[in-house]
Design a protein around this motif. Structure first.
Motif, short mmCIF file in Angstrom:
data_model
loop_
_atom_site.label_atom_id
_atom_site.label_comp_id
_atom_site.label_asym_id
_atom_site.label_seq_id
_atom_site.Cartn_x
_atom_site.Cartn_y
_atom_site.Cartn_z
N GLY A 341 0.80 -1.21 0.00
CA GLY A 341 0.00 0.00 0.00
C GLY A 341 0.84 1.27 0.00
N LEU A 342 1.93 1.29 0.76
CA LEU A 342 2.81 2.45 0.78
C LEU A 342 3.47 2.66 -0.58
N ILE A 343 3.88 1.58 -1.22
CA ILE A 343 4.50 1.70 -2.55
C ILE A 343 3.50 2.28 -3.55
N ILE A 344 2.26 1.81 -3.51
CA ILE A 344 1.24 2.31 -4.44
C ILE A 344 0.97 3.79 -4.16
N THR A 345 0.89 4.19 -2.91
CA THR A 345 0.63 5.58 -2.56
C THR A 345 1.74 6.49 -3.07
N VAL A 346 2.98 6.08 -2.86
CA VAL A 346 4.12 6.91 -3.25
C VAL A 346 4.21 7.06 -4.77
N PHE A 347 4.16 5.97 -5.49
CA PHE A 347 4.36 6.03 -6.93
C PHE A 347 3.07 6.41 -7.67
N GLY A 348 1.92 6.20 -7.04
CA GLY A 348 0.67 6.60 -7.68
C GLY A 348 0.57 8.10 -7.86
N TYR A 349 1.14 8.86 -6.94
CA TYR A 349 1.05 10.31 -7.04
C TYR A 349 1.74 10.83 -8.31
N ALA A 350 2.92 10.32 -8.60
CA ALA A 350 3.72 10.87 -9.70
C ALA A 350 3.39 10.27 -11.05
N TYR A 351 2.63 9.18 -11.08
CA TYR A 351 2.39 8.51 -12.36
C TYR A 351 0.91 8.39 -12.72
N SER A 352 0.03 9.06 -11.98
CA SER A 352 -1.39 9.00 -12.28
C SER A 352 -1.72 9.68 -13.61
N LEU A 474 12.31 5.82 4.91
CA LEU A 474 13.20 6.81 4.31
C LEU A 474 13.31 6.60 2.80
N ALA A 475 13.46 5.35 2.39
CA ALA A 475 13.53 5.06 0.95
C ALA A 475 12.26 5.48 0.23
N LEU A 476 11.11 5.25 0.84
CA LEU A 476 9.84 5.65 0.23
C LEU A 476 9.72 7.17 0.16
N ALA A 477 10.14 7.86 1.20
CA ALA A 477 10.07 9.33 1.20
C ALA A 477 10.96 9.92 0.10
N LEU A 478 12.17 9.42 -0.02
CA LEU A 478 13.06 9.90 -1.09
C LEU A 478 12.50 9.61 -2.47
N SER A 479 11.91 8.44 -2.63
CA SER A 479 11.30 8.09 -3.91
C SER A 479 10.15 9.03 -4.25
N ALA A 480 9.35 9.39 -3.24
CA ALA A 480 8.24 10.31 -3.47
C ALA A 480 8.73 11.66 -3.97
N VAL A 481 9.79 12.17 -3.37
CA VAL A 481 10.33 13.47 -3.77
C VAL A 481 10.91 13.40 -5.18
N VAL A 482 11.71 12.37 -5.45
CA VAL A 482 12.38 12.24 -6.76
C VAL A 482 11.35 12.08 -7.88
N THR A 483 10.37 11.22 -7.70
CA THR A 483 9.39 10.99 -8.76
C THR A 483 8.49 12.20 -8.97
N ALA A 484 8.17 12.94 -7.90
CA ALA A 484 7.37 14.15 -8.06
C ALA A 484 8.13 15.21 -8.86
N LEU A 485 9.41 15.38 -8.57
CA LEU A 485 10.24 16.31 -9.34
C LEU A 485 10.35 15.85 -10.79
N CYS A 509 13.73 4.12 -8.80
CA CYS A 509 13.28 4.35 -7.42
C CYS A 509 12.57 3.12 -6.86
N LEU A 510 11.73 2.50 -7.68
CA LEU A 510 11.03 1.29 -7.23
C LEU A 510 12.01 0.16 -6.94
N LEU A 511 13.03 0.03 -7.76
CA LEU A 511 14.04 -1.00 -7.53
C LEU A 511 14.75 -0.76 -6.19
N CYS A 512 15.07 0.48 -5.91
CA CYS A 512 15.72 0.79 -4.62
C CYS A 512 14.82 0.45 -3.44
#
Length: 541
Positions: A341-352, A474-485, A509-512
Motif C-alpha cells: 500500500g505504501l509503494i502504491i501511494t508513493v508512486f501513484g502520485y507521480a504517475y497517475s 526513508l527510501a519511500l520518502a526519497l522516492s516520493a520526492v524524486v518521482t514528483a520532481l 526508485c522502485l528498484l531501490c
C-alpha cells in the motif's frame, strides 16, 4: 487437518486467487481500453455504475451471509453437509425476492437514461438480474469447493467465464455497436452461465470418481448436491442459520459501505452518466491492485483464521499452537499489505497523469481524472490494512459480537452516505474518495482495538506488523520526492522520449525500494517465499 496444513492450503488458495484476479483485471483493463474507442462514456456509466450495481447488490445480499457462516469453524469436518447444502440453496429463493424488489426500483424509482442516447435500458435491467440469479445456482458448489480447498477449480471456472465474456463483448462491440446495452447484458449472462457450467461439470465428474472416496468427501452422489431431508435430522443446521442471519444484517451494511459511492451516484444523481463513466474508469484503475492482490488474500486467509481459531473464545482457552500460528500469519499479512500500500501511494502520485493519458487519452487525463487517481492511490493503503484486519476480526468474533458490530456498521453506513453527499457537492467526484477514506479509517480503528484486546493477555503482538522499518520509510520518502520532481520536469506534454525517462526514474526508485524491503523485512520475505509463492512453498514441504 492440522493448523499447518490449513495454512498451506489457505496460502495456495491465496496464490491462485491472486493469479486469477491479475488475469481478471488485465482482461477488464484491456476490454475497457478497447470499448472506450467504440462506445460513449454515458453508456459506460450506465453499464459500469447503474447495471453493475444492480448485479453486485443482488448477488451480495443473496449469498454473502451464507458464505461467511458456512465457512466458519472447521468447515470441512465440523458440519453436517447435507444440512449445509439445504441452507445454501436458500440463496436462490432469497435472490428471487431481492431481484423482484431491485428490478422494480431500477425501472420505476431511478432516473431512466435518455432512450435516444442509451436505448434498451429496461431489457438490460432484466438481463442483469437474470445473470445474478443464474450465478446463485452455483453457490452450494462454490462453498463446497472453498471449504475443501479445491483451489484450481475456481481459477479454471472463472478464467473460462471471463474469456467467454470478453470475446462476446469484443465481437459485438465491433460488429453490432448499435445493440448498446444488449451487448453487455448478453456478455454478463454468458459469464455466469459458464461459471455455473464449470462447477456443475466438475462436481458431476468428481463425485463419480475414486478421488471422492479417497478424500473421504462428505457427499457421495449428484443427488446429494440437491436439497433433501435425512431421516431424524433437522432440514438445516439452525446454529448456522442464526449465524447467517447475523452476517446477513452485517452484509447489508457492508454492501452500502463497499458500493456507497455508486449508491449515492445512482439514487441522488450528483453526477451525470458521463461523469459517472469517467469516475468508474478511474476507480477501476485505482483499485486494480487492491482487488487482484488484497481481496484474494482477505478471502483466502479468512478461511484460514476461521478454521484455526475458535469463534468467540479468548486466547487462553484455545490451542496455543494454533493461536501462535494465527498471530504470526496476521503480523506478516499486515506488514505485507502495508508495504504494498505504501509503494502504491508513493508512486501513484507521480504517475497517475501519465497512466490515464496512455490508457484513455485526453478523455481521462484532462479535468479531474489525475486528481481522482492520486487520491485513490492513498485510499488503497487504507483498503489494504482494513481487508486484513477485518478478515481476522470477522473470523474471531462470536455471534453476539457480530451482532454488536452490526450497530457500528450501521453508524458507519449512515455517516458514509451523508459524507459522500456533502463532500461530493464540495469537491466533486473526489468527495467520494475522501468519504471512503474517513470511513475506512474508522473501520480500521475498530478492528485494531479488537485485535489489541484479543491478544492483550498473550505474548503475541501481531499489530507490530504495522510498523515498517525506518530505513524503508526513508527510501519511500526519497522516492516520493524524486518521482514528483521528475513528473514536474519530464511529464507529460513534452513527447514520448521524456515520458520514457520519467518511467525510467520511477523504475530505478522502485528498484531501490524493493531492495530495501529485501534487506530490512526478512521475516516478511520468508513468509512470502514459504506461504504465498507456490513454487517456494513446494520446496519447503
Amino acid at each position: 487437518m492440522s493448523s499447518e496444513d490449513v495454512l498451506k492450503n489457505a496460502s495456495t488458495l491465496a496464490s491462485y486467487n491472486v493469479l486469477l484476479q491479475v488475469m481478471f483485471r488485465v482482461f477488464t483493463f484491456l476490454l475497457n481500453a478497447f470499448t472506450l474507442r467504440f462506445v460513449s462514456k454515458e453508456l459506460i456509466g450506465v453499464v459500469n455504475v447503474r447495471l453493475t450495481l444492480l448485479y453486485s447488490t443482488l448477488v451480495f445480499l443473496s449469498r454473502e451471509a451464507f458464505r461467511r457462516a458456512c465457512l466458519s469453524g472447521g468447515s470441512g469436518t465440523g458440519h453436517n453437509w447435507r444440512q449445509v447444502i439445504n441452507l445454501l440453496w436458500l440463496t436462490l429463493p432469497l435472490g428471487v425476492v431481492w431481484s423482484s424488489l431491485l428490478v422494480c426500483v431500477w425501472l420505476w424509482l431511478l432516473e431512466i437514461p435518455d432512450p435516444h442516447t442509451i436505448p434498451h435500458y429496461g431489457p438490460a435491467v432484466g438481463m442483469f438480474a437474470l445473470a445474478a440469479l443464474q450465478e446463485l445456482l452455483a453457490e452450494p458448489l462454490w462453498v463446497l469447493a472453498q471449504a475443501h480447498m479445491f483451489v484450481r477449480l475456481k481459477v479454471v471456472a472463472e478464467s473460462l467465464a471471463m474469456i467467454a465474456k470478453c470475446m462476446i463483448t469484443v465481437v459485438l462491440v465491433v460488429s453490432a455497436p448499435e445493440w448498446g446495452l444488449y451487448i453487455f447484458s448478453l456478455a454478463q449472462l454468458v459469464y455466469t452461465g459458464f461459471l455455473v457450467l464449470c462447477y456443475a461439470v466438475y462436481f458431476f465428474h468428481f463425485l463419480s470418481s475414486e478421488d471422492a472416496t479417497k478424500k473421504d468427501f462428505p457427499l457421495h452422489c449428484v443427488r446429494d448436491l440437491l436439497p433433501c431431508r435425512a431421516d431424524g435430522e433437522p432440514l438445516i443446521d439452525w446454529t448456522l442459520a442464526r449465524l447467517t442471519w447475523s452476517f446477513f444484517k452485517q452484509s447489508f451494511l457492508k454492501q452500502i459501505l463497499t458500493e456507497g459511492e455508486r449508491y449515492v451516484m445512482t439514487f441522488l444523481n450528483v453526477l451525470s452518466f458521463g461523469d459517472q463513466g469517467v469516475y468508474d474508469i478511474v476507480n477501476n484503475l485505482g483499485s486494480m491492485v487492491a482487488r487482484f492482490i488484497f481481496l484474494p488474500i482477505e478471502e483466502s486467509f479468512y478461511v484460514f483464521f476461521a478454521k484455526v481459531l475458535e469463534r468467540g473464545c479468548n486466547v487462553k482457552s484455545q490451542k496455543q499452537e494454533d493461536v501462535a500460528i494465527a498471530a504470526e500469519v496476521l503480523q506478516c499479512l499486515l506488514k505485507l499489505v502495508l508495504v504494498i500500500g505504501l509503494i502504491i501511494t508513493v508512486f501513484g502520485y507521480a504517475y497517475s497523469h501519465l497512466a490515464l493519458d496512455i490508457y484513455g487519452g485526453s478523455l481521462l487525463s484532462s479535468g479531474a481524472g489525475p486528481t481522482l487517481l492520486r487520491c485513490y492511490s492513498s485510499y488503497v493503503l487504507l483498503l489494504a490494512v482494513n481487508g486484513v484486519t477485518e478478515c481476522f476480526v470477522f473470523a474471531a468474533m462470536s455471534q453476539e459480537e457480530v451482532d454488536k458490530y452490526n450497530l457500528v456498521m450501521l453508524g458507519l453506513s449512515v455517516s458514509f452516505l451523508f459524507l459522500s453527499y456533502m463532500l461530493t457537492w464540495w469537491a466533486g467526484a473526489v468527495g467520494f474518495i475522501l468519504a471512503n477514506c474517513l470511513n475506512m479509517g474508522l473501520r480500521i480503528l475498530h478492528s485494531l482495538l479488537y485485535i489489541h484486546r484479543y491478544f492483550h493477555l498473550s505474548p503475541w503482538k501481531p499489530l507490530q506488523g504495522l510498523l515498517p522499518s525506518p530505513v524503508l520509510l526513508l527510501a519511500l520518502a526519497l522516492s516520493a520526492v524524486v518521482t514528483a520532481l521528475s513528473e514536474g520536469v519530464l511529464c507529460c506534454d513534452s513527447g514520448w522520449l521524456l515520458r520514457l525517462v520519467h518511467i525510467g526514474v520511477g523504475a530505478m526508485c522502485l528498484l531501490c525500494v524493493l531492495v530495501t524491503v529485501l534487506l530490512t523485512e526478512t521475516q516478511l520475505i520468508q513468509f512470502v517465499r514459504t506461504q504465498l509463492l507456490p513454487r517456494y512453498r513446494k520446496k519447503h514441504t
